[in-house]
Design a protein around this motif. Structure first.
Motif, PDB file in Angstrom:
ATOM      1  N   GLU A  69       7.763 -10.838   7.508  1.00 13.56           N
ATOM      2  CA  GLU A  69       6.315 -10.736   7.739  1.00 13.56           C
ATOM      3  C   GLU A  69       5.940  -9.318   8.185  1.00 13.56           C
ATOM      4  OE1 GLU A  69       5.416 -15.373   9.067  1.00 13.56           O
ATOM      5  OE2 GLU A  69       6.010 -13.898  10.572  1.00 13.56           O
ATOM      6  N   PHE A  70       6.800  -8.704   8.993  1.00 15.18           N
ATOM      7  CA  PHE A  70       6.566  -7.321   9.408  1.00 15.18           C
ATOM      8  C   PHE A  70       6.524  -6.403   8.183  1.00 15.18           C
ATOM      9  CE2 PHE A  70       7.889  -3.092  10.583  1.00 15.18           C
ATOM     10  CZ  PHE A  70       7.264  -2.837  11.800  1.00 15.18           C
ATOM     11  N   LEU A  71       7.470  -6.591   7.256  1.00 17.26           N
ATOM     12  CA  LEU A  71       7.511  -5.764   6.046  1.00 17.26           C
ATOM     13  C   LEU A  71       6.254  -5.944   5.206  1.00 17.26           C
ATOM     14  CD1 LEU A  71      11.250  -6.312   5.045  1.00 17.26           C
ATOM     15  CD2 LEU A  71      10.221  -4.141   5.737  1.00 17.26           C
ATOM     16  N   GLN A  72       5.768  -7.184   5.100  1.00 18.25           N
ATOM     17  CA  GLN A  72       4.561  -7.444   4.312  1.00 18.25           C
ATOM     18  C   GLN A  72       3.354  -6.724   4.907  1.00 18.25           C
ATOM     19  OE1 GLN A  72       4.348 -11.689   4.233  1.00 18.25           O
ATOM     20  NE2 GLN A  72       5.972 -11.914   2.676  1.00 18.25           N
ATOM     21  N   GLN A  73       3.251  -6.702   6.247  1.00 17.30           N
ATOM     22  CA  GLN A  73       2.126  -6.025   6.890  1.00 17.30           C
ATOM     23  C   GLN A  73       2.289  -4.508   6.874  1.00 17.30           C
ATOM     24  OE1 GLN A  73       0.709  -7.691  10.631  1.00 17.30           O
ATOM     25  NE2 GLN A  73       1.765  -9.636  10.208  1.00 17.30           N
ATOM     26  N   LEU A  74       3.533  -4.040   6.789  1.00 19.28           N
ATOM     27  CA  LEU A  74       3.790  -2.607   6.771  1.00 19.28           C
ATOM     28  C   LEU A  74       3.421  -1.975   5.428  1.00 19.28           C
ATOM     29  CD1 LEU A  74       5.106  -0.122   8.208  1.00 19.28           C
ATOM     30  CD2 LEU A  74       7.259  -0.816   7.123  1.00 19.28           C
ATOM     31  N   GLN A  75       3.628  -2.715   4.339  1.00 20.74           N
ATOM     32  CA  GLN A  75       3.461  -2.149   2.998  1.00 20.74           C
ATOM     33  C   GLN A  75       2.103  -1.473   2.794  1.00 20.74           C
ATOM     34  OE1 GLN A  75       5.502  -1.666   0.592  1.00 20.74           O
ATOM     35  NE2 GLN A  75       7.291  -2.844   1.191  1.00 20.74           N
ATOM     36  N   PRO A  76       0.955  -2.126   3.155  1.00 21.37           N
ATOM     37  CA  PRO A  76      -0.346  -1.478   2.901  1.00 21.37           C
ATOM     38  C   PRO A  76      -0.544  -0.187   3.693  1.00 21.37           C
ATOM     39  CG  PRO A  76      -0.613  -3.835   3.327  1.00 21.37           C
ATOM     40  CD  PRO A  76       0.787  -3.497   3.704  1.00 21.37           C
ATOM     41  N   GLN A  77       0.218   0.007   4.769  1.00 21.70           N
ATOM     42  CA  GLN A  77       0.044   1.181   5.621  1.00 21.70           C
ATOM     43  C   GLN A  77       0.886   2.370   5.173  1.00 21.70           C
ATOM     44  OE1 GLN A  77       0.426   0.224   9.822  1.00 21.70           O
ATOM     45  NE2 GLN A  77      -0.126  -1.907   9.463  1.00 21.70           N
ATOM     46  N   GLN A  78       1.783   2.162   4.191  1.00 25.96           N
ATOM     47  CA  GLN A  78       2.741   3.204   3.835  1.00 25.96           C
ATOM     48  C   GLN A  78       2.062   4.428   3.215  1.00 25.96           C
ATOM     49  OE1 GLN A  78       6.072   3.486   4.113  1.00 25.96           O
ATOM     50  NE2 GLN A  78       7.004   1.484   4.214  1.00 25.96           N
ATOM     51  N   ASP A  79       1.111   4.217   2.281  1.00 30.57           N
ATOM     52  CA  ASP A  79       0.371   5.323   1.666  1.00 30.57           C
ATOM     53  C   ASP A  79       1.299   6.402   1.136  1.00 30.57           C
ATOM     54  OD1 ASP A  79      -1.807   6.737   0.778  1.00 30.57           O
ATOM     55  OD2 ASP A  79      -2.080   7.804   2.671  1.00 30.57           O
ATOM     56  N   HIS A  80       2.260   6.004   0.283  1.00 31.47           N
ATOM     57  CA  HIS A  80       3.192   6.921  -0.391  1.00 31.47           C
ATOM     58  C   HIS A  80       4.152   7.623   0.562  1.00 31.47           C
ATOM     59  CE1 HIS A  80       0.849   6.294  -3.999  1.00 31.47           C
ATOM     60  NE2 HIS A  80      -0.232   6.700  -3.372  1.00 31.47           N
ATOM     61  N   GLN A  81       4.266   7.140   1.817  1.00 33.86           N
ATOM     62  CA  GLN A  81       5.200   7.773   2.746  1.00 33.86           C
ATOM     63  C   GLN A  81       6.639   7.315   2.522  1.00 33.86           C
ATOM     64  OE1 GLN A  81       4.456  10.292   4.937  1.00 33.86           O
ATOM     65  NE2 GLN A  81       2.562  10.194   3.764  1.00 33.86           N
ATOM     66  N   PHE A  82       6.806   6.089   1.976  1.00 33.07           N
ATOM     67  CA  PHE A  82       8.135   5.552   1.695  1.00 33.07           C
ATOM     68  C   PHE A  82       9.015   5.550   2.956  1.00 33.07           C
ATOM     69  CE2 PHE A  82       6.901   7.597  -2.398  1.00 33.07           C
ATOM     70  CZ  PHE A  82       6.670   6.424  -3.096  1.00 33.07           C
ATOM     71  N   THR A  83       8.425   5.149   4.094  1.00 35.54           N
ATOM     72  CA  THR A  83       9.218   5.090   5.323  1.00 35.54           C
ATOM     73  C   THR A  83      10.292   4.013   5.170  1.00 35.54           C
ATOM     74  OG1 THR A  83       7.307   5.766   6.615  1.00 35.54           O
ATOM     75  CG2 THR A  83       9.160   4.768   7.819  1.00 35.54           C
ATOM     76  N   PRO A  84      11.577   4.377   5.283  1.00 40.36           N
ATOM     77  CA  PRO A  84      12.638   3.385   5.066  1.00 40.36           C
ATOM     78  C   PRO A  84      12.783   2.441   6.261  1.00 40.36           C
ATOM     79  CG  PRO A  84      13.584   5.515   5.628  1.00 40.36           C
ATOM     80  CD  PRO A  84      12.109   5.734   5.510  1.00 40.36           C
ATOM     81  N   VAL A  85      13.164   1.199   5.960  1.00 41.81           N
ATOM     82  CA  VAL A  85      13.361   0.170   6.984  1.00 41.81           C
ATOM     83  C   VAL A  85      14.765  -0.416   6.817  1.00 41.81           C
ATOM     84  CG1 VAL A  85      12.584  -2.041   7.910  1.00 41.81           C
ATOM     85  CG2 VAL A  85      10.906  -0.396   7.021  1.00 41.81           C
ATOM     86  N   ILE A  86      15.528  -0.454   7.930  1.00 41.51           N
ATOM     87  CA  ILE A  86      16.837  -1.111   7.939  1.00 41.51           C
ATOM     88  C   ILE A  86      16.690  -2.420   8.713  1.00 41.51           C
ATOM     89  CG2 ILE A  86      19.240  -0.944   8.657  1.00 41.51           C
ATOM     90  CD1 ILE A  86      19.001   2.074   8.479  1.00 41.51           C
ATOM     91  N   LEU A 101      15.293  -7.003   0.857  1.00 37.52           N
ATOM     92  CA  LEU A 101      15.251  -5.902  -0.105  1.00 37.52           C
ATOM     93  C   LEU A 101      14.082  -6.055  -1.073  1.00 37.52           C
ATOM     94  CD1 LEU A 101      19.076  -5.577  -0.828  1.00 37.52           C
ATOM     95  CD2 LEU A 101      17.666  -3.996   0.479  1.00 37.52           C
ATOM     96  N   LYS A 102      13.788  -7.288  -1.488  1.00 36.43           N
ATOM     97  CA  LYS A 102      12.643  -7.524  -2.365  1.00 36.43           C
ATOM     98  C   LYS A 102      11.326  -7.230  -1.657  1.00 36.43           C
ATOM     99  CE  LYS A 102      14.638 -10.938  -5.540  1.00 36.43           C
ATOM    100  NZ  LYS A 102      14.562 -12.319  -6.041  1.00 36.43           N
ATOM    101  N   SER A 103      11.312  -7.403  -0.322  1.00 30.42           N
ATOM    102  CA  SER A 103      10.086  -7.183   0.451  1.00 30.42           C
ATOM    103  C   SER A 103       9.887  -5.721   0.819  1.00 30.42           C
ATOM    104  CB  SER A 103      10.117  -8.032   1.730  1.00 30.42           C
ATOM    105  OG  SER A 103      10.166  -9.411   1.414  1.00 30.42           O
ATOM    106  N   GLY A 104      10.839  -4.869   0.495  1.00 27.77           N
ATOM    107  CA  GLY A 104      10.654  -3.444   0.746  1.00 27.77           C
ATOM    108  C   GLY A 104      11.635  -2.823   1.704  1.00 27.77           C
ATOM    109  N   ALA A 105      12.586  -3.595   2.252  1.00 30.22           N
ATOM    110  CA  ALA A 105      13.593  -3.010   3.124  1.00 30.22           C
ATOM    111  C   ALA A 105      14.503  -2.088   2.320  1.00 30.22           C
ATOM    112  CB  ALA A 105      14.415  -4.103   3.797  1.00 30.22           C
ATOM    113  N   SER A 106      14.972  -1.022   2.972  1.00 32.91           N
ATOM    114  CA  SER A 106      15.844  -0.069   2.299  1.00 32.91           C
ATOM    115  C   SER A 106      17.308  -0.427   2.445  1.00 32.91           C
ATOM    116  CB  SER A 106      15.604   1.343   2.845  1.00 32.91           C
ATOM    117  OG  SER A 106      14.265   1.709   2.674  1.00 32.91           O
ATOM    118  N   ASP A 107      17.662  -1.146   3.526  1.00 28.79           N
ATOM    119  CA  ASP A 107      19.059  -1.504   3.758  1.00 28.79           C
ATOM    120  C   ASP A 107      19.095  -2.726   4.676  1.00 28.79           C
ATOM    121  OD1 ASP A 107      21.789  -1.473   3.627  1.00 28.79           O
ATOM    122  OD2 ASP A 107      22.022   0.604   4.300  1.00 28.79           O
TER     123      ASP A 107
END
Length: 649
Positions: A69-86, A101-107
């Motif tokens: 759920e955190f990843l889902q709320q984080l996605q709209p705030q990224q604005d092309h920053q591609f901040t990685p999440v472990i 990983l499907k939700s946007g986590a990097s590792d």
């Protein structure tokens, strides 16, 4: 983020885990990390907006939300920053890992298996991967910005094939700004649409067949297309179109030449009107001989009007009799085809046709004359100085009031230079598409493999994938930088930032930049520096040296040397740089050509060694901008020596 400073956000409700992660990260003596802590998802999202961390360590189980759920709320705030999440969990769970990983986590790491080394390596890798993504996006934006600034309309289409592999349609993949303006549609309204959505039904079959031929054979096409309005001939639109294969599709560029065609038709009609008026006056003269002198005086201004119009025309104009013999050519036609007025009369115009074209063109001309139809052909004429000019000839029959053929009127246009430009454009599109496709394919494969999570337990392979993506991203950046540099140089928008620089230091910087490439190619770089201060733009001189040294490395054999030297010349007022290799050499007829855009000494060089053929063109312009000169001396099989000079001040 700098190489020795990272901002890390830890989102975990366990203070013990906070301290463990902090201790693990601080054991890396080479890094100084600034770490923020959040004990809930909401606090973590707030800190992300305030501090813009370089990486987030995220616990899967938070008091107010899950990690997903955190990843889902984080996605709209990224604005092309591609901040990685472990993402970290109490124990390894493959299902959770795939979902993360499907939700946007990097590792993904299991807490009970996380060691200081694993955590630091994971942080380093995801930060590097995120930076590569940002660089790739910047490169793509800059490249498409260059294409969007083209004055010509340009679009890329992809093939749609059936189960048997046959092309059944083409769909829009990309359009530039000029195309959007011409179609009065946004790009989003056009991408994904079928070719048939933009072509009238009466013309679609012919155009579709031509596009299929380009894709299946790889042979480009260039042609003129005229779209007529059945209710109004004057509303016809004419376009000059070039189509070239691009992967399983094609790139098409077109230019509206309707106004040019309208002017040609107006000129033809004016000629016909003048001819008709001349015939009318002649008939009156025969009927009433006493009025001969009066009619002759009236005819003189008509003939003068025709002569002025024809001889001042920017295109070649000629006339033939009913048998096809030439009876008139204007000065422009004489200049284009290489004959005089007297030489062109009768069948004389045929004498300068290129022998290879003669057998093809003459039967076509005879058939058109007999059928009283229009004649359109591209013909090569060989001038007295042996230069060859490609000519586009167009004729139309002149008929009497009774429908009898009395001759032909035609126009001649020199398309030699335009053909050269079209060939250069096709070669450039081919080279750029190859230079883009190769690293993009490699990067897509590497990043897809990393994103799949299959390398979670194989850090060495994961690092290799990151290195591949990094190298190919840098290759893309160099390509786009070359294109932008060339554009700024041609537009006289590149401003040199001059300062006093040590010549030896500039030479050493150039050698150091290419040392690894030379070692991989099993070559030795030899430098003889010159300790002299020169007033130049140091970065641009280094760029020029790197271009010359890089070419020398590309075309040298393993085990040989590449030699860099500088010396004072012209009364110690100039510095002359010299780059020497012992490679295959350059043919004499290519020594000047290689400094032009998109040119290489051999047509296969771009495919075998890479590159767009822009480096030497950019180097020439940079040297000239400094007030210097650049040239090359070479002999086949003995290598090449490139020289360039710059003033000391």
């Amino acid at each position: 983020m700098t190489d020795d400073y990272r901002k890390i956000l830890i989102v975990d409700d366990s203070l013990i885990d906070h301290e463990i992660y902090r201790r693990y990260l601080q054991q890396d003596g080479g890094q100084t990390d600034q770490i923020w802590q959040a004990e809930s998802g909401a606090t973590g999202l707030f800190l992300y907006q305030q501090e813009s961390p370089d990486v987030i360590l995220l616990d899967f189980s938070l008091p107010d939300m899950t990690g997903l759920e955190f990843l889902q709320q984080l996605q709209p705030q990224q604005d092309h920053q591609f901040t990685p999440v472990i993402l970290l969990t109490e124990r390894g769970d493959e299902e959770i890992a795939v979902a993360a990983l499907k939700s946007g986590a990097s590792d993904y790491l299991a807490k009970n298996k996380t060691t200081p080394e694993k955590l630091r390596r994971a942080v380093d890798q995801v930060i590097e991967k995120a930076e590569l993504k940002r660089q790739l996006e910047r490169s793509q934006r800059r490249f498409y910005t260059s294409i969007d600034n083209m004055l010509e309309c340009c679009a890329i289409y992809q093939s749609v094939r059936d189960a048997q592999g046959q092309i059944v349609d083409f769909v829009v993949d990309y359009v530039n700004a000029a195309t959007c303006a011409a179609n009065q549609m946004e790009a989003s309204e056009q991408v994904g649409k079928s070719l048939s959505d933009f072509i009238a039904e009466d013309y679609y079959a012919n155009i579709f067949a031509g596009c299929c031929s380009v894709v299946e054979t790889g042979r480009p096409q260039r042609r003129e297309l005229v779209f007529r309005n059945p209710s109004c001939d004057s509303a016809a639109q004419a376009f000059e179109v070039s189509v070239a294969k691009l992967e399983d599709g094609f790139v098409v560029c077109w230019l509206d030449i309707s106004e040019k065609k309208r002017l040609e038709l107006a000129l033809q009609k004016a000629n016909e009107d003048l001819e008709q008026r001349f015939r009318d006056h002649t008939a009156d003269l025969l009927k009433a001989n006493p009025q001969f002198q009066q009619n002759f005086r009236e005819r003189q201004p008509i003939e003068a009007e025709f002569r002025v119009l024809s001889e001042a025309a920017p295109v070649g104009i000629f006339r033939t009799d009913a048998q096809g013999g030439c009876i008139y050519v204007n000065p422009r036609a004489q200049a284009i085809c290489g004959y005089t007025f007297e030489e062109a009369l009768g069948d004389g115009w045929q004498q300068l046709i290129h022998p290879d074209d003669y057998q093809q063109v003459l039967p076509h001309w005879i058939d058109s004359a007999k059928a009283q139809t229009e004649f359109l052909e591209e013909i090569r004429f060989v001038h007295r100085d042996h230069t060859v000019h490609l000519v586009r000839a167009t004729t139309a029959p002149i008929l009497s009031d009774t429908g009898e053929l009395i001759g032909h009127v035609g126009t001649i246009e020199d398309v030699t230079e335009r053909n050269v430009i079209e060939r250069m454009k096709r070669e450039f599109l081919s080279i750029v598409s190859h230079e883009l496709k190769t690293p993009l394919t490699s990067m897509r494969g590497a990043l897809a493999l990393l994103s799949s999570g299959r390398l979670l337990d194989d850090p060495e392979t994961a690092q290799e994938m990151l290195e591949i993506a990094k190298v190919d991203t840098e290759r893309l950046v160099r390509l786009v930088d070359d294109l932008l540099d060339l554009e700024r140089l041609e537009a006289h928008q590149l401003i040199l930032t001059k300062q006093w620089c040590d010549t030896a230091s500039l030479m050493r910087r150039s050698i150091e930049s290419l040392q690894l490439l030379a070692e991989e190619s099993q070559l030795t770089l030899v430098c003889h520096p010159l300790n002299v201060e020169i007033f130049v733009d140091g970065d641009r001189i280094v760029q020029t040296l790197i271009n010359l040294l890089g070419n020398a490395i590309k075309f040298s054999s393993a085990g040989s040397e590449v030699y860099l030297k500088a010396e004072l010349v012209n009364g110690d007022q100039w510095v002359r740089f010299q780059v020497r290799d012992w490679g295959r050499g350059i043919p004499q007829d290519k020594l000047d050509l290689i400094f032009e855009r998109f040119q290489q000494a051999n047509a296969t060089d771009a495919r075998q060694h890479g590159g767009t053929g822009l480096g030497l063109a950019i180097s020439r312009d940079l040297v000239q901008l400094h007030g210097g000169q650049i040239w090359v001396e070479s002999a086949l099989g003995e290598g090449s020596t490139f020289y360039f000079t710059v003033p000391i001040r």
